[in-house]
Enzyme design. Structure first.
Site, mmCIF file in Angstrom:
data_model
loop_
_atom_site.group_PDB
_atom_site.id
_atom_site.type_symbol
_atom_site.label_atom_id
_atom_site.label_comp_id
_atom_site.label_asym_id
_atom_site.label_seq_id
_atom_site.Cartn_x
_atom_site.Cartn_y
_atom_site.Cartn_z
ATOM 1 N N MET A 261 -19.612 54.584 -42.204
ATOM 2 C CA MET A 261 -19.912 55.772 -43.006
ATOM 3 C C MET A 261 -19.269 55.653 -44.388
ATOM 4 S SD MET A 261 -20.155 58.946 -40.422
ATOM 5 C CE MET A 261 -18.424 59.270 -40.320
ATOM 6 N N GLY B 267 -9.672 48.370 -42.262
ATOM 7 C CA GLY B 267 -10.237 48.375 -40.911
ATOM 8 C C GLY B 267 -11.700 47.960 -40.946
ATOM 9 N N HIS B 268 -12.464 48.594 -41.845
ATOM 10 C CA HIS B 268 -13.877 48.219 -41.993
ATOM 11 C C HIS B 268 -14.010 46.755 -42.429
ATOM 12 C CE1 HIS B 268 -14.192 52.689 -43.056
ATOM 13 N NE2 HIS B 268 -14.961 52.581 -41.995
ATOM 14 N N ARG C 18 -10.546 59.296 -43.306
ATOM 15 C CA ARG C 18 -10.063 60.676 -43.444
ATOM 16 C C ARG C 18 -8.603 60.736 -43.887
ATOM 17 N NH1 ARG C 18 -13.745 61.061 -39.055
ATOM 18 N NH2 ARG C 18 -15.394 62.606 -39.431
HETATM 19 P P1 AMP Z 1 -16.625 54.881 -39.712
HETATM 20 O O1 AMP Z 1 -16.923 54.528 -41.127
HETATM 21 O O2 AMP Z 1 -15.385 55.683 -39.546
HETATM 22 O O3 AMP Z 1 -17.811 55.425 -38.979
HETATM 23 O O4 AMP Z 1 -16.287 53.501 -39.005
HETATM 24 C C1 AMP Z 1 -17.187 52.424 -39.029
HETATM 25 C C2 AMP Z 1 -16.697 51.362 -38.081
HETATM 26 O O5 AMP Z 1 -15.404 50.918 -38.471
HETATM 27 C C3 AMP Z 1 -16.564 51.873 -36.638
HETATM 28 O O6 AMP Z 1 -16.992 50.862 -35.745
HETATM 29 C C4 AMP Z 1 -15.078 52.124 -36.524
HETATM 30 O O7 AMP Z 1 -14.596 52.042 -35.201
HETATM 31 C C5 AMP Z 1 -14.532 51.014 -37.375
HETATM 32 N N1 AMP Z 1 -13.175 51.344 -37.825
HETATM 33 C C6 AMP Z 1 -12.774 52.489 -38.431
HETATM 34 N N2 AMP Z 1 -11.446 52.457 -38.650
HETATM 35 C C7 AMP Z 1 -11.001 51.275 -38.162
HETATM 36 C C8 AMP Z 1 -9.721 50.652 -38.083
HETATM 37 N N3 AMP Z 1 -8.607 51.248 -38.549
HETATM 38 N N4 AMP Z 1 -9.639 49.434 -37.527
HETATM 39 C C9 AMP Z 1 -10.752 48.808 -37.035
HETATM 40 N N5 AMP Z 1 -11.983 49.345 -37.090
HETATM 41 C C10 AMP Z 1 -12.112 50.560 -37.639
#
Ligand code: AMP
Length: 279
Positions: free
Chosen positions: A21, A27-28, A181
């Protein structure tokens, strides 16, 4: 996107996909680097940025969700992403769309309880993104452990020809799981937000040496962890759950060698954070 993806497929080029998103962080980016490795030199890495309205059950959360699109694009390029796919907000779903994809077993606990409709918003858009991007591999983070489990179920249950890879959670130096967030936290709240990671550490210490922790002892441990987290003035715990890694069902006892994880969801001020770890 789909036309291009089908062309790559015909040419025998594998596509590795990382859906996000946006508001990208380390992490991403770790998922994207993993994708680059899995794709190999001839494969294509596609990263999507789409703030999916279907998965928000809180209008404020959706409206304040950060959207630094140009910056995200640069980060993706530097992480070895070939295609940055950012569909416009209104372009993914027809106004009269009535089709949903809903997993109804592993979605029943934890986030599925406190965020009704959230997971069906996730599965619906993820299947649509899979159809657009045509990946052979898609990578998700263990940070959203229940989400990854639900996607794995969806893929299995509907025979979707995509291999799901779950990559480890990337954390800040003090243990806070990276999250888009986290930017909403004030400096004081940012300090308090480490409470989630500390609680998981405390649970590990409490369980060390115990062959089996069950029943009242487990309830007492849960209460102690909640109290400890809520000793920070801005922290309000929504749940602490001990659950089986495979079924996602809550466990009533924790046994050495069993694949048990702990998940926690808490508000820190106006920001809702989740985290989880193997015990
Ligand atoms: P989001 O943008 O929050 O929907 O996350 C997109 C992807 O990144 C999802 O598969 C999450 O699980 C992964 N993700 C988010 N935060 C982390 C993190 N700190 N470490 C590893 N993967 C992450």
């Amino acid at each position: 996107m789909q036309r291009q993806a089908l062309r790559w497929r015909r040419a025998g080029r594998r596509v590795v996909f990382v859906p996000t998103m946006g508001a990208l962080h380390e992490g991403h980016l770790s998922l994207m680097r993993r994708a680059r490795t899995l794709a190999g030199p001839r494969g294509m890495v596609v990263a999507s940025v789409f703030v999916n309205p279907l998965q928000f059950n809180n209008a404020r959360d959706l409206s304040v969700y950060p959207r630094p699109l140009a910056h995200d694009r640069r980060l993706c390029r530097d992480a070895g992403v070939d295609v940055f796919f950012a569909p416009a907000a209104g372009s993914m779903r027809a106004a009269d769309a009535g089709t949903w994809v809903e997993e109804m077993t592993v979605s029943r606990s934890m986030e599925g309880v406190v965020r009704p409709g959230h997971f069906r918003g996730v599965t619906t858009v993820v299947l649509q993104l899979f159809n657009l991007v045509q990946p052979s591999i898609a990578i998700f983070g263990a940070k959203d452990f229940q989400q990854a489990a639900i996607i794995q179920r969806m893929v299995r249950d509907l025979s979707i020809p995509v291999r799901i890879v779950v990559a480890p959670t990337i954390r800040e130096a003090d243990g806070l799981a990276m999250s888009s967030r986290n930017v909403h936290l004030t400096p004081v709240q940012r300090g308090q937000a480490t409470a989630l990671w500390q609680a998981m550490g405390e649970a590990r210490v409490a369980l060390r040496g115990g062959v089996c922790v069950a029943g009242r002892k487990l309830d007492a441990l849960r209460r102690r962890l909640v109290r400890r987290m809520e000793s920070h003035p801005d922290v309000r715990v929504e749940y602490v759950e001990f659950f089986d890694e495979h079924t996602l069902e809550p466990v009533r006892q924790i046994q050495r060698g069993a694949r048990t994880r702990m998940a926690v969801a808490a508000w820190v001020g106006q920001t809702r954070l989740i985290d989880n770890a193997r015990l």
